[in-house]
Design an enzyme around this catalytic site. Structure first.
Site, PDB file in Angstrom:
ATOM      1  CB  SER A 132      -0.894   0.011   1.243  1.00 39.76           C
ATOM      2  OG  SER A 132      -1.579   1.250   1.369  1.00 39.76           O
ATOM      3  CE1 TYR A 145      -3.785  -1.666   5.592  1.00 37.21           C
ATOM      4  CE2 TYR A 145      -3.575   0.559   4.693  1.00 37.21           C
ATOM      5  CZ  TYR A 145      -3.735  -0.811   4.510  1.00 37.21           C
ATOM      6  OH  TYR A 145      -3.852  -1.324   3.231  1.00 37.21           O
TER       7      TYR A 145
END
Length: 247
Positions: A132, A145
């Site tokens: 990501s 995250y």
């Protein structure tokens, strides 16, 4: 290509399901792995693949996946992952952080370890991990995250170093804003309003098929070509904190 096999984890929806379809279209026999067996069975039937129930955080489940795949595997797409919660560090739930690390990092580690012998045996393997842009920069409310996805990135970088000289390529795709049915909804505990707000006004965010197209492209490069990292964002997103929105 008909004899080449691929494994996609987290294949029950979103980028995972789209990636399985894209690889099947390129001629791969795809093992569709996820916890939701009903969904992967439907997907496997659609693409003439193989459905495997798998929880990447469970070592026994991962061992069963490796057994189902067999002695040879050409492509592993480590797609299973997720974000849970968006609280600031001061009030974040440590259990959410543990869960994110378990699925994004430990899960990727366990599946990679289990399938490396089969990838090596292929003589032309690829480990492709779904990272990501959160694995490259921090942002408020994303500490858990971003920490997990930084871990995912470092796992890929380290594996590439450790396998140098072997017939296995190691790649990572780092998507930016991708609108899928579930990612933001899961992150916000089912709050549809919060999930919709993430993409509100963003013209043409990425969709799962955009990322799946990149998965198939990497998987079909010549054996000597390694795509180390591929960052893919929608045109409207210049950076994590710079997103064009229209009213």
């Amino acid at each position: 290509m008909d004899s080449r096999t691929a494994v996609v984890t987290g294949a029950s929806s979103g980028i995972g399901a789209a990636s399985a379809r894209a690889l099947a279209a390129e001629g791969f026999r795809v093992f569709c792995a996820a916890r939701r067996t009903d969904r992967v069975r439907e997907l496997a039937a659609e693409i003439d693949g193989v459905a495997v129930a798998c929880d990447v955080t469970d070592p026994d489940s991962v061992a069963s996946l490796a057994e189902a795949v067999g002695e040879v595997c050409h492509v592993l797409v480590n797609n299973a992952g997720g974000a849970f919660g968006s609280d600031p560090i001061e009030s974040a739930d440590p259990d959410d952080w543990r869960a994110m690390y378990e699925v994004n990092v430990i899960g990727t580690l366990q599946v990679t370890q289990a399938l490396l012998p089969a990838l090596r045996a292929s003589g032309d393997g690829l480990v492709l991990t779904m990272g990501s842009t959160a694995g490259r920069i921090a942002y408020e409310g994303g500490g858990g995250y971003t920490a997990a996805k930084h871990g995912t990135q470092v796992l890929s970088e380290t594996l590439r170093l450790e396998l140098c000289g072997e017939p296995i390529r190691v790649s990572e795709i780092a998507p930016g804003m991708v609108r899928t049915d579930e990612f933001s909804l899961v992150r916000f505990g089912g709050d549809q309003e919060k999930a919709d707000a993430v993409y509100a006004g963003v013209p043409d965010p990425l969709v799962a098929e955009d990322v799946a197209d990149a998965v198939a492209w990497i998987a079909t490069r010549p054996s000597h070509v390694n795509i180390d990292e591929l960052v893919i964002r929608p045109r409207a997103q210049a950076a994590q904190h710079k997103v064009h929105r229209v009213e």
